[in-house]
Design an enzyme around this catalytic site. Structure first.
Site, mmCIF file in Angstrom:
data_model
loop_
_atom_site.group_PDB
_atom_site.id
_atom_site.type_symbol
_atom_site.label_atom_id
_atom_site.label_comp_id
_atom_site.label_asym_id
_atom_site.label_seq_id
_atom_site.Cartn_x
_atom_site.Cartn_y
_atom_site.Cartn_z
ATOM 1 C CB SER A 183 -0.836 0.027 1.254
ATOM 2 O OG SER A 183 -1.547 1.428 1.515
ATOM 3 C CE1 TYR A 225 -3.547 -1.663 5.359
ATOM 4 C CE2 TYR A 225 -3.459 0.471 4.599
ATOM 5 C CZ TYR A 225 -3.547 -0.782 4.380
ATOM 6 O OH TYR A 225 -3.734 -1.356 3.162
#
Length: 269
Positions: free
Chosen positions: A154, A167
């Protein structure tokens, strides 16, 4: 079979020749994983669909089976469970040409001062430990087939953002794993690649992140004219996997044009 399912490939052009090659996709029950499975099936891969939700896998396998000439199979597996990963390794056996490490996801977006550490543990369990277990378990099969591993990380690994400590930390750890693995097995016939998506509008990612709060999930994409969709990333993964075997795409960062950085998104209206 459902009469409304397509009987021809939904993709343009003739499929590449990957007949007899096997690809395994984790997190294949929805979003990027499901889109990737479709793309790979069109390319001729024998796709193994892996996820926790068996009913979703069955439906996807039936859909692909309506138009793909290549076999498609399912393996229900929670990658955070070591015993289930061991069973997955046994089911795969020897010889795997492509592993797409897609399973993972985000949970919560609280600032560090209010962090829910159980949510952090969930993110690390799937994005880091689960991905590591699957990779370790299937590496011998990949080496036997001179295979390729594509990790879906990501842009959360590119730079931190407010509310993203958990995250960003998980995806940064996964990225470190990718880089270390590439160095460790440079003498083996296995390619190690990474695709790093930015803002991708899928049905479940933000909804899961905000614990089912549809309004918060919708707000993530509000005013963004054209966020990426799952098939955009699936297209990138398939391109990376189908390069000549001597070509390794170390990292491909993919964002919508409206997103210049994690914190800089153009919103209309």
């Amino acid at each position: 079979m459902n009469d409304q399912l397509p009987t021809t490939s939904p993709f343009d052009g003739e499929p590449a020749e990957h007949r007899g090659q096997r690809a395994l996709v984790t997190g294949a029950s929805s979003g990027i994983g499901a889109a990737t499975a479709r793309r790979l099936a069109h390319e001729g891969y024998e796709v193994v669909l892996v996820a926790r939700r068996r009913e979703r896998l069955v439906a996807l396998a039936e859909e692909i089976g309506e138009w793909s000439k290549a076999p498609v199979s399912i393996e229900q597996c929670d990658i955070t469970d070591p015993e289930q990963v061991t069973s997955l390794r046994t089911a795969v056996g020897g010889g795997l040409h492509l592993l797409v490490n897609n399973a993972g996801g985000a949970v919560g977006q609280e600032p560090l001062a209010e962090a829910d550490f159980e949510a952090w543990e969930t993110m690390f369990a799937s994005n880091v430990f689960g991905t590591a277990r699957v990779t370790q378990a299937l590496l011998p099969a990949l080496e036997a087939a001179h295979g390729t591993i594509v990790f879906v990380t990501s842009t959360a690994a590119e730079a931190p953002y407010e509310g993203g400590a958990g995250y960003c930390g998980a995806k940064s750890a996964e990225r470190a794993m990718v880089g270390s693995l590439r160095l460790e097995i440079v003498d083996r016939p296995v390619r190690v690649c990474e695709v790093s998506p930015g803002m991708v509008h899928t049905e479940e990612f933000s909804l899961t992140r905000f614990h089912g709060d549809q309004a918060k999930a919708d707000a993530v994409y509000a005013g963004v004219a054209e966020p990426l969709v799952a098939d955009d990333i699936a297209d990138c993964i398939t391109w990376m996997a189908t390069r000549p075997t001597h070509v390794n795409i170390d990292r491909l960062v993919v964002r919508p044009r409206a997103q210049a950085a994690n914190h800089k998104v153009h919103r209309e209206g």
